[in-house]
Write an enzyme that holds these catalytic residues in place. Structure first.
Site, PDB file in Angstrom:
ATOM      1  N   SER A  19       0.895  -1.204  -0.067  1.00 14.05           N
ATOM      2  CA  SER A  19      -0.139   0.063   0.029  1.00 14.05           C
ATOM      3  C   SER A  19       0.707   1.293  -0.178  1.00 14.05           C
ATOM      4  O   SER A  19       2.106   1.219   0.479  1.00 14.05           O
ATOM      5  CB  SER A  19      -0.811   0.110   1.059  1.00 14.05           C
ATOM      6  OG  SER A  19      -0.205   0.114   2.357  1.00 14.05           O
ATOM      7  N   LEU A  75      -0.045   0.000  -5.316  1.00 14.17           N
ATOM      8  CA  LEU A  75       1.577  -0.062  -5.484  1.00 14.17           C
ATOM      9  C   LEU A  75       2.209   1.188  -4.483  1.00 14.17           C
ATOM     10  O   LEU A  75       1.596   2.317  -4.622  1.00 14.17           O
ATOM     11  CB  LEU A  75       2.334  -0.164  -6.839  1.00 14.17           C
ATOM     12  CG  LEU A  75       1.771  -1.576  -7.444  1.00 14.17           C
ATOM     13  CD1 LEU A  75       2.460  -1.597  -8.744  1.00 14.17           C
ATOM     14  CD2 LEU A  75       2.352  -2.773  -6.727  1.00 14.17           C
ATOM     15  N   ASP A  76       3.386   1.123  -3.938  1.00 16.94           N
ATOM     16  CA  ASP A  76       3.726   2.245  -3.339  1.00 16.94           C
ATOM     17  C   ASP A  76       4.312   3.272  -4.363  1.00 16.94           C
ATOM     18  O   ASP A  76       4.706   2.896  -5.579  1.00 16.94           O
ATOM     19  CB  ASP A  76       5.294   1.639  -2.622  1.00 16.94           C
ATOM     20  CG  ASP A  76       4.840   1.084  -1.281  1.00 16.94           C
ATOM     21  OD1 ASP A  76       3.842   1.410  -0.659  1.00 16.94           O
ATOM     22  OD2 ASP A  76       5.904   0.447  -0.806  1.00 16.94           O
ATOM     23  N   TYR A  77       4.636   4.230  -4.424  1.00 11.14           N
ATOM     24  CA  TYR A  77       4.782   5.466  -5.165  1.00 11.14           C
ATOM     25  C   TYR A  77       6.305   5.060  -5.639  1.00 11.14           C
ATOM     26  O   TYR A  77       6.246   5.317  -6.868  1.00 11.14           O
ATOM     27  CB  TYR A  77       5.215   6.564  -4.066  1.00 11.14           C
ATOM     28  CG  TYR A  77       5.947   7.833  -4.610  1.00 11.14           C
ATOM     29  CD1 TYR A  77       5.197   8.915  -5.476  1.00 11.14           C
ATOM     30  CD2 TYR A  77       7.388   8.103  -4.482  1.00 11.14           C
ATOM     31  CE1 TYR A  77       6.001   9.903  -6.249  1.00 11.14           C
ATOM     32  CE2 TYR A  77       8.119   8.974  -4.944  1.00 11.14           C
ATOM     33  CZ  TYR A  77       7.402  10.020  -5.952  1.00 11.14           C
ATOM     34  OH  TYR A  77       8.141  11.107  -6.521  1.00 11.14           O
ATOM     35  N   THR A 102       7.336   2.197  -6.220  1.00 12.30           N
ATOM     36  CA  THR A 102       7.339   0.934  -7.186  1.00 12.30           C
ATOM     37  C   THR A 102       6.639   1.041  -8.540  1.00 12.30           C
ATOM     38  O   THR A 102       5.542   1.529  -8.478  1.00 12.30           O
ATOM     39  CB  THR A 102       6.473  -0.107  -6.234  1.00 12.30           C
ATOM     40  OG1 THR A 102       7.357  -0.391  -4.892  1.00 12.30           O
ATOM     41  CG2 THR A 102       6.558  -1.690  -6.984  1.00 12.30           C
TER      42      THR A 102
END
Length: 224
Positions: free
Chosen positions: A2, A67-69, A71
């Site tokens: 997240s 998805l993370d910033y 990734t």
């Protein structure tokens, strides 16, 4: 994984566009570039994000996972409430299969294995997370060594998150002693500086189409 990057940090959005990998009447699969939030951040300057860009073309698109910033990689975006609900249940039941590719510092001692270490928020260093057997939530990651470059002392690994904790892959690989290149949150500065981006990419995803019941499989090769 997240989005859990610092709410107060300004995260400049990349100008690189997202790519549509699959499209039908009820869902999309897109390839998110690195350095783009999946959903808007709390900071007023962090409003440019994947879902807002997609909604310009597909107004009913919704987020079912993130998805993370930092990734890049594959994201499923449902276009109807029914499909959103169905795919959400597949994630909850852990029947959605996905794996990532990462480049990490050092040579892995074992070619494959399972990291089973509980993860908790690091209250002293928010927004970071840490291994914490006492307060942490159970977290498992399967890993497999794909290749090792002796010249750079770097390993390319396949990572399959069994659970989906925030920053799980980064925290687990760090716990093994193998920080990810370009990881400005967890890696020592010398390792973080070896890449202009986090070397983590969501390469593969597999799920069941909510309407046709067909198994859907997608690959998007890592851009590194």
């Amino acid at each position: 994984m997240s989005n859990s990057t610092d709410d107060l940090a300004i995260l400049p959005a990349t100008s690189e566009p997202y790519q549509i990998v699959y499209e039908d009447d009820v869902l999309l699969v897109v390839n998110k570039p690195a350095q783009l939030l999946t959903v808007p951040g709390r900071h007023p300057q962090n409003q440019d994000c994947l879902i807002r860009r997609v909604q310009r073309e597909f107004p009913f698109a919704e987020v079912v996972h993130r998805l993370d910033y930092d990734t890049s990689g594959l994201v499923i975006l449902p276009l109807t409430k029914r499909v959103l609900s169905d795919i959400s249940k597949q994630f909850q039941a852990r029947t959605v299969q996905k794996h990532y590719v990462a480049v990490v510092e050092g040579k892995l001692a074992k070619a494959k294995g399972v990291i089973d270490l509980a993860i908790a928020a690091d209250e002293q260093r928010r927004p970071l997370y840490k291994i914490c057997p006492q307060q942490g939530k159970p977290s498992q990651t399967r890993y497999q060594l794909l290749s090792y470059n002796a010249g750079t002392n770097q390993s390319r690994v396949k990572l399959e998150p069994v659970t989906g904790r925030s920053h799980q892959l980064r925290v687990h690989m760090l716990a093994l002693g193998h920080a990810m290149l370009g990881d400005t949150l967890y890696a020592p500065q010398a390792i973080a500086a070896k890449s202009p981006r986090l070397m983590l990419h969501a390469e593969y995803i597999r799920f069941v189409h909510p309407l046709s019941a067909q198994v859907m499989e997608f690959n998007a090769g890592a851009p590194f």
